[in-house]
Enzyme design. Sequence first.
Site, PDB file in Angstrom:
ATOM      1  CG  ASN A 174      -1.655   1.251   1.460  1.00  0.00           C
ATOM      2  OD1 ASN A 174      -1.768   2.070   0.553  1.00  0.00           O
ATOM      3  ND2 ASN A 174      -2.183   1.437   2.667  1.00  0.00           N
ATOM      4  CE  LYS A 176       0.050   3.399   4.726  1.00  0.00           C
ATOM      5  NZ  LYS A 176       0.085   3.512   6.171  1.00  0.00           N
ATOM      6  CG  HIS A 181      -5.629   1.856   5.122  1.00  0.00           C
ATOM      7  ND1 HIS A 181      -5.217   2.853   5.972  1.00  0.00           N
ATOM      8  CD2 HIS A 181      -4.608   0.975   5.040  1.00  0.00           C
ATOM      9  CE1 HIS A 181      -3.986   2.585   6.383  1.00  0.00           C
ATOM     10  NE2 HIS A 181      -3.592   1.450   5.831  1.00  0.00           N
ATOM     11  CD  GLU A 188      -2.773   5.578   6.693  1.00  0.00           C
ATOM     12  OE1 GLU A 188      -2.759   5.648   5.449  1.00  0.00           O
ATOM     13  OE2 GLU A 188      -1.824   5.107   7.351  1.00  0.00           O
ATOM     14  CD  GLU A 239      -3.312  -2.452   7.403  1.00  0.00           C
ATOM     15  OE1 GLU A 239      -2.190  -2.645   6.930  1.00  0.00           O
ATOM     16  OE2 GLU A 239      -3.999  -1.459   7.125  1.00  0.00           O
ATOM     17  N   GLY A 246       2.713   2.454  10.600  1.00  0.00           N
ATOM     18  CA  GLY A 246       3.642   3.575  10.421  1.00  0.00           C
ATOM     19  C   GLY A 246       4.396   3.962  11.684  1.00  0.00           C
ATOM     20  CB  SER A 263       5.536  -1.636  11.814  1.00  0.00           C
ATOM     21  OG  SER A 263       5.156  -0.300  12.091  1.00  0.00           O
TER      22      SER A 263
END
Length: 249
Positions: free
Chosen positions: A9, A11, A95, A97, A167, A173, A213
């Site tokens: 991904n 992003k 996701h 985010e 996730e 991140g 991560s």
Amino acid sequence: MRRPIMAGNWKMYKTPSETSAFFEIFRPLVADAAHVDVVVCPPFVNLPAASVAARETHIQIGAQNLHWAKEGAYTGEVSAGMLRAVGCQWVIVAHSERRQYFGETEETAFKKICAALDTGLKPIYCVGELLHERESDKTHAVLARQFHDCAGKLTPEQFRGIAIAYEPCWAIGTGKVATPEIASDAHAFIREQAREGFGTAAAEACRILYGGSVKPDNIGGLMAEDQIDGALVGGASLDPVSFAAIVNF
Ligand code: PGA
């Protein structure tokens, strides 16, 4: 045996020319990884360049989001049909985010998954708890809600067409990967929800990826867990050498 999926991904990183440069290096490095679904999910504007670069390889292309309508007055949005037309086979849905910054809910995720499946795209439905939810022992409650209010509403046939990514938000991140035990426990819990909703065979066939991560040096420990069927990789998928090392774990 579930076939692993290693999905990158990207992003909001890279331009079309940077996408082409990535594939120049990445392609030969994963040429032997025929036992894995290798998926690269760049930003929308890079999808044509990625599709061209992945031609005649087993690398598959995915998008990071979609709209549920076929077309219409939805400024700034992109439909499943448009994604198919530029060579996408996969799409990431919900996701964290998108949940945190763009108002994605189980309800919108459900509509997106249905639209994706209707058009022949394979959705990767993302779930996962926030740090305060884990610390207050709500992880299972959050995962159950995210499963039942979206994936659990699919028909059995639709459910067979999706993958799920666990996730934990505190691992995304941050460099703080979940231990294989923590990830495995969450995956087993999600698989149990799938079993209750769709039966043992469907639950056992469902591919559940871990994300947060993932790096070349921790993928081996994660993949050693029976429950973990691959990875959704953010930061480490931007570098062709490190993403290839993950694919070839
Ligand atoms: P990360 O991102 O690998 O950079 O933690 C994972 C993701 O957000 O899918």
